[in-house]
Every structure is written in structure tokens, then in C-alpha cells.
Design a protein around this motif. Structure first.
Motif, PDB file in Angstrom:
ATOM      1  N   MET A 126       0.800  -1.222   0.190  1.00 50.78           N
ATOM      2  CA  MET A 126      -0.004  -0.035  -0.018  1.00 50.78           C
ATOM      3  C   MET A 126       0.834   1.397   0.058  1.00 50.78           C
ATOM      4  O   MET A 126       0.442   2.387  -0.858  1.00 50.78           O
ATOM      5  N   VAL A 127       2.045   1.106   0.686  1.00 53.07           N
ATOM      6  CA  VAL A 127       2.778   2.551   0.670  1.00 53.07           C
ATOM      7  C   VAL A 127       3.443   2.530  -0.603  1.00 53.07           C
ATOM      8  O   VAL A 127       3.379   3.652  -1.017  1.00 53.07           O
ATOM      9  N   GLN A 128       4.016   1.469  -1.336  1.00 52.91           N
ATOM     10  CA  GLN A 128       4.526   1.697  -2.638  1.00 52.91           C
ATOM     11  C   GLN A 128       3.232   2.179  -3.637  1.00 52.91           C
ATOM     12  O   GLN A 128       3.671   3.191  -4.554  1.00 52.91           O
ATOM     13  N   ASN A 129       2.418   1.619  -3.601  1.00 50.61           N
ATOM     14  CA  ASN A 129       1.142   2.094  -4.399  1.00 50.61           C
ATOM     15  C   ASN A 129       0.959   3.454  -4.298  1.00 50.61           C
ATOM     16  O   ASN A 129       0.531   4.209  -5.286  1.00 50.61           O
ATOM     17  N   THR A 130       1.087   3.997  -3.118  1.00 49.78           N
ATOM     18  CA  THR A 130       0.550   5.465  -2.761  1.00 49.78           C
ATOM     19  C   THR A 130       1.743   6.360  -3.216  1.00 49.78           C
ATOM     20  O   THR A 130       1.504   7.174  -3.705  1.00 49.78           O
ATOM     21  N   ILE A 131       2.892   5.750  -2.870  1.00 49.59           N
ATOM     22  CA  ILE A 131       4.291   6.544  -3.689  1.00 49.59           C
ATOM     23  C   ILE A 131       3.990   6.808  -5.042  1.00 49.59           C
ATOM     24  O   ILE A 131       4.105   7.918  -5.972  1.00 49.59           O
ATOM     25  N   GLU A 132       3.557   5.512  -5.892  1.00 47.19           N
ATOM     26  CA  GLU A 132       3.434   5.612  -7.171  1.00 47.19           C
ATOM     27  C   GLU A 132       2.527   6.574  -7.754  1.00 47.19           C
ATOM     28  O   GLU A 132       2.696   7.334  -8.750  1.00 47.19           O
ATOM     29  N   ASN A 133       1.312   6.523  -6.838  1.00 48.06           N
ATOM     30  CA  ASN A 133       0.262   7.477  -7.373  1.00 48.06           C
ATOM     31  C   ASN A 133       0.656   8.925  -7.150  1.00 48.06           C
ATOM     32  O   ASN A 133       0.313   9.788  -8.059  1.00 48.06           O
ATOM     33  N   ASN A 178       3.848   3.554  10.431  1.00 45.33           N
ATOM     34  CA  ASN A 178       3.494   3.263  11.937  1.00 45.33           C
ATOM     35  C   ASN A 178       2.858   1.956  12.023  1.00 45.33           C
ATOM     36  O   ASN A 178       3.124   1.296  12.918  1.00 45.33           O
ATOM     37  N   GLU A 179       1.920   1.751  11.404  1.00 49.06           N
ATOM     38  CA  GLU A 179       1.150   0.421  11.467  1.00 49.06           C
ATOM     39  C   GLU A 179       2.025  -0.578  11.097  1.00 49.06           C
ATOM     40  O   GLU A 179       1.876  -1.821  11.593  1.00 49.06           O
ATOM     41  N   ARG A 215      -2.153  11.806   0.826  1.00 51.49           N
ATOM     42  CA  ARG A 215      -1.438  10.527   0.592  1.00 51.49           C
ATOM     43  C   ARG A 215      -0.112  10.502   1.461  1.00 51.49           C
ATOM     44  O   ARG A 215       0.234   9.495   1.959  1.00 51.49           O
ATOM     45  N   GLU A 216       0.547  11.529   1.511  1.00 48.12           N
ATOM     46  CA  GLU A 216       1.725  11.862   2.457  1.00 48.12           C
ATOM     47  C   GLU A 216       1.259  11.080   3.810  1.00 48.12           C
ATOM     48  O   GLU A 216       2.119  10.503   4.444  1.00 48.12           O
ATOM     49  N   GLU A 217       0.094  11.787   4.531  1.00 53.15           N
ATOM     50  CA  GLU A 217      -0.425  11.423   5.508  1.00 53.15           C
ATOM     51  C   GLU A 217      -0.751   9.929   5.816  1.00 53.15           C
ATOM     52  O   GLU A 217      -0.331   9.290   6.787  1.00 53.15           O
TER      53      GLU A 217
END
Length: 79
Positions: free
Chosen positions: A23-30, A65-66, A56-58
């Protein structure tokens, strides 16, 4: 009258860290894709994109953290 009882499924957390990392990687790509789009965006669209990227950064921070929590729980046997 026959009653169907469903057993609740056990909380399977074994892949939570990996799912969160995805999910982090997908958000960075977005974020990266939207930054490319901003070059062609109007001022109004650019402001919307910037606001969305801030959210998205938040989200990335919350995911990280999770991930830490889940990794710690995994090491401690999910007690």
C-alpha cells in the motif's frame, strides 16, 4: 427450520506487513504519477492534486506506523 451457523474467521495477520508495504508503494507511485500530471494541469487542478498528495503523504506515515506495530506484533507472536 434449519439454522446456518457461520463460524467467524480467525484474524489472519500473517501478511499484514507485506500488504501495508504494498500500500505504501502504491501510494508513492500515485504521488509520482500525479506530479507528472501537474505539469499539464490548470491552477485549480494543481491545487486539488497538491491537497490529495498531502493526504497521501499522511496516509503513508500512518501505514509506516502500522507496519512497525505489525512487525513488532509478529516478532512477539501476535499476543
Amino acid at each position: 427450520m434449519k439454522m446456518n451457523h457461520q463460524q467467524s474467521s480467525r484474524d489472519d495477520r500473517t501478511d499484514n506487513v507485506e500488504r501495508l508495504q504494498d500500500m505504501v508503494q502504491n501510494t508513492i507511485e500515485n504521488i509520482e504519477a500525479s506530479q507528472e500530471t501537474m505539469a499539464f494541469a490548470s491552477d485549480e487542478e494543481r491545487q486539488r492534486i497538491e491537497a490529495k498528495n498531502k493526504r497521501r503523504e499522511e496516509s503513508i506515515e500512518a501505514f509506516r506506523n502500522e507496519i512497525k506495530d505489525e512487525a513488532s506484533d509478529r516478532e512477539n507472536g501476535y499476543r
